[in-house]
Design a protein around this motif. Structure first.
Motif, PDB file in Angstrom:
ATOM      1  N   ALA A 131       0.829  -1.198   0.000  1.00 18.93           N
ATOM      2  CA  ALA A 131       0.000   0.000   0.000  1.00 18.93           C
ATOM      3  C   ALA A 131       0.868   1.255   0.000  1.00 18.93           C
ATOM      4  O   ALA A 131       1.955   1.262   0.579  1.00 18.93           O
ATOM      5  CB  ALA A 131      -0.908  -0.001   1.231  1.00 18.93           C
ATOM      6  N   PRO A 132       0.419   2.327  -0.647  1.00 21.93           N
ATOM      7  CA  PRO A 132       1.216   3.556  -0.706  1.00 21.93           C
ATOM      8  C   PRO A 132       1.655   4.067   0.651  1.00 21.93           C
ATOM      9  O   PRO A 132       2.806   4.483   0.822  1.00 21.93           O
ATOM     10  CB  PRO A 132       0.255   4.542  -1.385  1.00 21.93           C
ATOM     11  N   GLU A 133       0.762   4.029   1.652  1.00 21.28           N
ATOM     12  CA  GLU A 133       1.156   4.526   2.969  1.00 21.28           C
ATOM     13  C   GLU A 133       2.230   3.652   3.595  1.00 21.28           C
ATOM     14  O   GLU A 133       3.092   4.119   4.334  1.00 21.28           O
ATOM     15  CB  GLU A 133      -0.060   4.631   3.904  1.00 21.28           C
ATOM     16  N   VAL A 134       2.205   2.361   3.281  1.00 17.67           N
ATOM     17  CA  VAL A 134       3.237   1.450   3.768  1.00 17.67           C
ATOM     18  C   VAL A 134       4.551   1.731   3.066  1.00 17.67           C
ATOM     19  O   VAL A 134       5.620   1.695   3.668  1.00 17.67           O
ATOM     20  CB  VAL A 134       2.810  -0.017   3.570  1.00 17.67           C
ATOM     21  N   THR A 135       4.467   2.033   1.764  1.00 18.72           N
ATOM     22  CA  THR A 135       5.670   2.393   1.020  1.00 18.72           C
ATOM     23  C   THR A 135       6.356   3.590   1.659  1.00 18.72           C
ATOM     24  O   THR A 135       7.578   3.613   1.824  1.00 18.72           O
ATOM     25  CB  THR A 135       5.324   2.735  -0.448  1.00 18.72           C
ATOM     26  N   GLU A 162       8.212   9.925 -17.605  1.00 18.99           N
ATOM     27  CA  GLU A 162       8.350   8.617 -16.952  1.00 18.99           C
ATOM     28  C   GLU A 162       9.209   8.730 -15.701  1.00 18.99           C
ATOM     29  O   GLU A 162       8.910   8.117 -14.668  1.00 18.99           O
ATOM     30  CB  GLU A 162       8.957   7.602 -17.927  1.00 18.99           C
ATOM     31  N   LEU A 163      10.252   9.529 -15.798  1.00 18.73           N
ATOM     32  CA  LEU A 163      11.115   9.755 -14.643  1.00 18.73           C
ATOM     33  C   LEU A 163      10.344  10.432 -13.517  1.00 18.73           C
ATOM     34  O   LEU A 163      10.498  10.098 -12.340  1.00 18.73           O
ATOM     35  CB  LEU A 163      12.318  10.608 -15.052  1.00 18.73           C
ATOM     36  N   GLU A 164       9.488  11.358 -13.888  1.00 18.43           N
ATOM     37  CA  GLU A 164       8.663  12.063 -12.913  1.00 18.43           C
ATOM     38  C   GLU A 164       7.711  11.089 -12.215  1.00 18.43           C
ATOM     39  O   GLU A 164       7.543  11.124 -10.989  1.00 18.43           O
ATOM     40  CB  GLU A 164       7.863  13.161 -13.626  1.00 18.43           C
ATOM     41  N   VAL A 165       7.114  10.198 -12.986  1.00 19.05           N
ATOM     42  CA  VAL A 165       6.209   9.192 -12.413  1.00 19.05           C
ATOM     43  C   VAL A 165       6.969   8.246 -11.490  1.00 19.05           C
ATOM     44  O   VAL A 165       6.490   7.907 -10.405  1.00 19.05           O
ATOM     45  CB  VAL A 165       5.498   8.402 -13.533  1.00 19.05           C
ATOM     46  N   LEU A 166       8.171   7.851 -11.891  1.00 22.45           N
ATOM     47  CA  LEU A 166       8.972   6.960 -11.053  1.00 22.45           C
ATOM     48  C   LEU A 166       9.276   7.611  -9.705  1.00 22.45           C
ATOM     49  O   LEU A 166       9.202   6.960  -8.654  1.00 22.45           O
ATOM     50  CB  LEU A 166      10.279   6.595 -11.765  1.00 22.45           C
ATOM     51  N   ARG A 167       9.608   8.885  -9.712  1.00 20.71           N
ATOM     52  CA  ARG A 167       9.887   9.590  -8.451  1.00 20.71           C
ATOM     53  C   ARG A 167       8.657   9.607  -7.547  1.00 20.71           C
ATOM     54  O   ARG A 167       8.763   9.426  -6.337  1.00 20.71           O
ATOM     55  CB  ARG A 167      10.340  11.023  -8.743  1.00 20.71           C
ATOM     56  N   LEU A 168       7.494   9.792  -8.149  1.00 19.45           N
ATOM     57  CA  LEU A 168       6.260   9.828  -7.354  1.00 19.45           C
ATOM     58  C   LEU A 168       5.912   8.443  -6.811  1.00 19.45           C
ATOM     59  O   LEU A 168       5.415   8.314  -5.690  1.00 19.45           O
ATOM     60  CB  LEU A 168       5.109  10.386  -8.204  1.00 19.45           C
ATOM     61  N   ILE A 169       6.174   7.414  -7.591  1.00 22.02           N
ATOM     62  CA  ILE A 169       5.989   6.041  -7.095  1.00 22.02           C
ATOM     63  C   ILE A 169       6.871   5.828  -5.878  1.00 22.02           C
ATOM     64  O   ILE A 169       6.441   5.283  -4.858  1.00 22.02           O
ATOM     65  CB  ILE A 169       6.343   5.015  -8.186  1.00 22.02           C
ATOM     66  N   ILE A 178      -0.924  10.132  -8.144  1.00 22.23           N
ATOM     67  CA  ILE A 178      -0.020  10.548  -9.220  1.00 22.23           C
ATOM     68  C   ILE A 178      -0.819  11.258 -10.310  1.00 22.23           C
ATOM     69  O   ILE A 178      -0.396  12.293 -10.839  1.00 22.23           O
ATOM     70  CB  ILE A 178       0.730   9.334  -9.805  1.00 22.23           C
ATOM     71  N   ALA A 179      -1.983  10.702 -10.640  1.00 23.94           N
ATOM     72  CA  ALA A 179      -2.836  11.314 -11.663  1.00 23.94           C
ATOM     73  C   ALA A 179      -3.232  12.731 -11.270  1.00 23.94           C
ATOM     74  O   ALA A 179      -3.197  13.653 -12.094  1.00 23.94           O
ATOM     75  CB  ALA A 179      -4.086  10.448 -11.876  1.00 23.94           C
ATOM     76  N   ALA A 180      -3.584  12.913  -9.999  1.00 23.90           N
ATOM     77  CA  ALA A 180      -3.973  14.241  -9.526  1.00 23.90           C
ATOM     78  C   ALA A 180      -2.796  15.204  -9.549  1.00 23.90           C
ATOM     79  O   ALA A 180      -2.930  16.376  -9.939  1.00 23.90           O
ATOM     80  CB  ALA A 180      -4.548  14.142  -8.117  1.00 23.90           C
TER      81      ALA A 180
END
Length: 219
Positions: A131-135, A162-169, A178-180
């Motif tokens: 889960a994101p909060e666990v991450t 893609e790099l931006e998305v990876l950082r947010l992950i 991430i979409a928001a």
């Protein structure tokens, strides 16, 4: 009809092992193909029975769940098995090591039965159960251990977005978050995530988080 998900249960506590097996076998889309009480037996059974998912305890005799996971799902394994780690303690050190060893996710042993069943289905589908909060907690607690060493690595084969998305992950954001943040649709986020995993040869979001920290993309 779709064949049921084949599950191997590995836990040294007979009551827990039997409980898990009973809950899992009661589902029409899940099937327990084997049980064992130590990690070495788990590795041997998994290689022989070829389950879709191994439900793996961390602390077991003969061979612990971390090493068993590494042998079944770690880097370099020719035919990796999906491993769902179960643990008594939330985010204990062993869980982090198990994720690095190749586990697709983890659950607490006291999780309600529906959560265990959904976890097995999630991992079987190829997704990571983290889960994101666990991450966020995980990387916050173990970030120093994931920090990159000073060595030359190849350029990242990612486009700027893609790099931006990876950082947010890596920061623990969910697809909807991430979409928001990027003002794009969730479907577009899913496409980016899929591309990132493919380009970096990563199995799931768990590996993506560790990768991003190792490369120093987040701090």
């Amino acid at each position: 009809m779709t064949a049921p998900v084949r599950v191997l249960v590995c836990d040294d506590q007979a009551l827990i092992r039997t409980g898990f097996a009973t809950i899992i076998d009661a589902q029409p889309d899940l099937e327990v193909v084997g049980e064992c009480g130590d990690g070495r037996a788990g590795v041997e059974l998994a290689r022989r029975l070829k389950p879709d998912v191994v439900v793996m305890d961390v602390r077991m005799p003969v061979l612990d769940g971390i090493e068993a996971t590494r042998q079944l799902a770690g880097a370099g394994v020719a035919d990796p098995v999906k491993v769902l780690v179960v643990t008594t303690f939330n985010l204990d050190e062993y869980v982090y090591e198990a994720l690095r060893a190749g586990a697709s996710g983890f659950l607490l042993k006291d999780a309600p039965p529906p959560q265990l069943l959904q976890g097995i289905r999630t991992v079987a589908s190829g997704a990571a159960l983290l889960a994101p909060e666990v991450t966020r907690q995980l990387v916050g607690r173990y970030a120093e251990r994931i920090k990159p060493v000073n060595e030359k690595e190849p350029e990242l084969p990612l486009a700027p977005r893609e790099l931006e998305v990876l950082r947010l992950i890596a920061e623990g954001l969910s697809n909807s978050e991430i979409a928001a943040a990027l003002v794009i649709s969730q479907e577009t986020v899913k496409t980016y995530v899929s591309r990132i995993l493919t380009k970096l040869d990563l199995r799931d979001r768990v590996q993506a988080v560790v990768y991003a920290y190792r490369r120093g993309l987040v701090s």
